[in-house]
Design a protein around this motif. Sequence first.
Motif, PDB file in Angstrom:
ATOM      1  N   GLY A 135      -4.419   2.051   4.916  1.00  0.00           N
ATOM      2  CA  GLY A 135      -3.858   2.094   3.570  1.00  0.00           C
ATOM      3  C   GLY A 135      -4.954   1.903   2.545  1.00  0.00           C
ATOM      4  O   GLY A 135      -6.058   1.450   2.870  1.00  0.00           O
ATOM      5  N   PHE A 136      -4.630   2.219   1.301  1.00  0.00           N
ATOM      6  CA  PHE A 136      -5.642   2.247   0.252  1.00  0.00           C
ATOM      7  C   PHE A 136      -5.531   1.081  -0.731  1.00  0.00           C
ATOM      8  O   PHE A 136      -6.154   1.096  -1.782  1.00  0.00           O
ATOM      9  N   GLY A 137      -4.752   0.074  -0.381  1.00  0.00           N
ATOM     10  CA  GLY A 137      -4.588  -1.054  -1.280  1.00  0.00           C
ATOM     11  C   GLY A 137      -3.501  -0.802  -2.296  1.00  0.00           C
ATOM     12  O   GLY A 137      -2.852   0.258  -2.303  1.00  0.00           O
ATOM     13  N   SER A 138      -3.302  -1.771  -3.189  1.00  0.00           N
ATOM     14  CA  SER A 138      -2.149  -1.669  -4.091  1.00  0.00           C
ATOM     15  C   SER A 138      -2.457  -2.069  -5.522  1.00  0.00           C
ATOM     16  O   SER A 138      -1.542  -2.287  -6.306  1.00  0.00           O
ATOM     17  N   VAL A 139      -3.737  -2.187  -5.880  1.00  0.00           N
ATOM     18  CA  VAL A 139      -4.126  -2.505  -7.250  1.00  0.00           C
ATOM     19  C   VAL A 139      -4.947  -1.339  -7.786  1.00  0.00           C
ATOM     20  O   VAL A 139      -5.936  -0.933  -7.167  1.00  0.00           O
ATOM     21  N   PHE A 140      -4.546  -0.796  -8.919  1.00  0.00           N
ATOM     22  CA  PHE A 140      -5.276   0.335  -9.489  1.00  0.00           C
ATOM     23  C   PHE A 140      -4.981   0.411 -10.982  1.00  0.00           C
ATOM     24  O   PHE A 140      -4.120  -0.316 -11.507  1.00  0.00           O
ATOM     25  N   GLY A 191       3.873  -4.472  -5.896  1.00  0.00           N
ATOM     26  CA  GLY A 191       4.449  -5.454  -4.992  1.00  0.00           C
ATOM     27  C   GLY A 191       5.275  -4.828  -3.891  1.00  0.00           C
ATOM     28  O   GLY A 191       5.083  -3.669  -3.513  1.00  0.00           O
ATOM     29  N   ILE A 192       6.239  -5.610  -3.401  1.00  0.00           N
ATOM     30  CA  ILE A 192       7.024  -5.181  -2.242  1.00  0.00           C
ATOM     31  C   ILE A 192       8.429  -4.717  -2.630  1.00  0.00           C
ATOM     32  O   ILE A 192       9.262  -4.483  -1.756  1.00  0.00           O
ATOM     33  N   GLY A 222      -2.007  -8.981  -6.353  1.00  0.00           N
ATOM     34  CA  GLY A 222      -1.776  -9.280  -4.944  1.00  0.00           C
ATOM     35  C   GLY A 222      -0.493 -10.034  -4.676  1.00  0.00           C
ATOM     36  O   GLY A 222      -0.272 -10.524  -3.573  1.00  0.00           O
ATOM     37  N   ASP A 223       0.363 -10.154  -5.666  1.00  0.00           N
ATOM     38  CA  ASP A 223       1.627 -10.872  -5.547  1.00  0.00           C
ATOM     39  C   ASP A 223       2.653  -9.980  -4.855  1.00  0.00           C
ATOM     40  O   ASP A 223       2.513  -8.760  -4.819  1.00  0.00           O
ATOM     41  N   VAL A 224       3.728 -10.594  -4.340  1.00  0.00           N
ATOM     42  CA  VAL A 224       4.837  -9.797  -3.811  1.00  0.00           C
ATOM     43  C   VAL A 224       5.555  -9.073  -4.945  1.00  0.00           C
ATOM     44  O   VAL A 224       6.249  -8.082  -4.717  1.00  0.00           O
ATOM     45  N   ARG A 225       5.395  -9.570  -6.172  1.00  0.00           N
ATOM     46  CA  ARG A 225       5.975  -8.938  -7.350  1.00  0.00           C
ATOM     47  C   ARG A 225       4.986  -7.939  -7.938  1.00  0.00           C
ATOM     48  O   ARG A 225       3.780  -8.174  -7.906  1.00  0.00           O
ATOM     49  N   SER A 246       0.825  -1.207   0.000  1.00  0.00           N
ATOM     50  CA  SER A 246       0.000   0.000   0.000  1.00  0.00           C
ATOM     51  C   SER A 246       0.862   1.261   0.000  1.00  0.00           C
ATOM     52  O   SER A 246       0.553   2.237  -0.702  1.00  0.00           O
ATOM     53  N   ALA A 247       1.929   1.248   0.775  1.00  0.00           N
ATOM     54  CA  ALA A 247       2.832   2.403   0.802  1.00  0.00           C
ATOM     55  C   ALA A 247       3.493   2.593  -0.559  1.00  0.00           C
ATOM     56  O   ALA A 247       3.606   3.721  -1.062  1.00  0.00           O
ATOM     57  N   ASN A 248       3.936   1.492  -1.155  1.00  0.00           N
ATOM     58  CA  ASN A 248       4.532   1.575  -2.489  1.00  0.00           C
ATOM     59  C   ASN A 248       3.534   2.106  -3.507  1.00  0.00           C
ATOM     60  O   ASN A 248       3.862   2.936  -4.364  1.00  0.00           O
TER      61      ASN A 248
END
Length: 445
Positions: A340-345, A410-411, A373-376, A300-302
């Motif tokens: 956090g706002f999630g990581s898919v957009f 990802g991370i 939703g992968d670490v990549r 989410s931060a990324n």
Amino acid sequence: MSGGSTDRGFTTRQVHDGDRAHGGSPRVTPIYLTAGFSFDEYEQATAHFGAGDGFAYTRTGNPTVSSAESALASLEGGSGALLLASGQAATTVAVLSLAGAGDHIVSSRHIYEGTRGLFLDNLSRLGIEVDFVDDIRDPAAWAAAIRPETRLLFAESISNATNRLIDVAAISRVGRERGIPLVIDNTFATPYLFRPIEHGADVVVHSASKFLAGQGAVLGGAIVDSGRFDPIASGALFPHLVAPGRRGAPSIADRVGGNARLAYARESVAPRLGPTPSPLNAFLIAQGIETLSLRVDRQSANALAVARWLEKQPGIAAVDYVGLPSHPDHELATEILPRGFGSVFTITLAGDESTARRFVEALEVFTHMTHLGDVRSLVLHPGTTSHLQLSEEEQAAVGVFPGTLRLSIGIEDASDLIADLATALAASGAAVGGPLSSAHAQVTV
């Protein structure tokens, strides 16, 4: 499967609430990779088939699977969970546990295309109809779509693909007033960022293949129930939950009370349709759950850093990330997504499909694949993949244009992701303020 202690922190529960739920001495729940289980006594078989005690066959229950279910129920704040072979299986079983021939679904317009296809193509053949709500933030729009035959409301906590939100509390009240459950697909948010049951939702589904597993190696899905089934308010809509069983047996509601929906899914729908999860997959999903909060925090931060950078770049017509003030649902997001706002957009390049192709082909850190939703970090062009079967008008209605790309962050180090995107943007040749900017604004604002 009951959830664990809710007075512990989220990260503590994700590590501890699944692995010791079913006894045994190993620190990590073993993989019970077996089709069936032997009975120690003759009467044990009768007890299992009569009262459901113990384990007999992996299609109906397995200790490794049950351990993952316990962890999920705890994290979502539900009374129990049911693990299945995929997210699509979870949605299908959840819906078929509530609706049958002649029934009706009211769904958000903004949902995963696999779910949309399930509703329109498959469930229609079973006599189940669906209507889609366009103004998903308006409770009156949901209420207007409800018929006497409506058996569930369906939406996503953070939508695929343009991050639209609903006010779960408000929409759940619309359903509760009529005895109709609200089913929320919580895949994008995960229970770390948002727990729909705490906001009034009745049933939660997940594609456990995504953030819950985290590593992109296995498939799985899950249903989590609130345990709040009310036979007085909803019994007339769901006679299969309140009517006596065969040979005069007590109804499911009489046997398990508020857990009737989940019990019916576990006892009648899932084992008969057969979307059984592999114990190995259940083990790997449970292992992923143990680091869920750490990964989602980082992702989410990324994502926020990447989205903020992208929004400032020439050649980007739009960034549909709910963490940005420019998103139409940002104000609601700040209220319901404090972690956090999630990581898919999605982003929309100021160009056409060929622009998007050049962008994707220039990426090196991002992987081009159908997953999230992968670490990549991953990238996909919805217009030629997930949304290919939609007309141009239908794609535009859900915010998908020729230059639209879905990013799953990802991370990795955010600086590396931004550098990769900068290289791809330069290679794409996207022009400032391309022809899709105004069209996108008309649809999403």
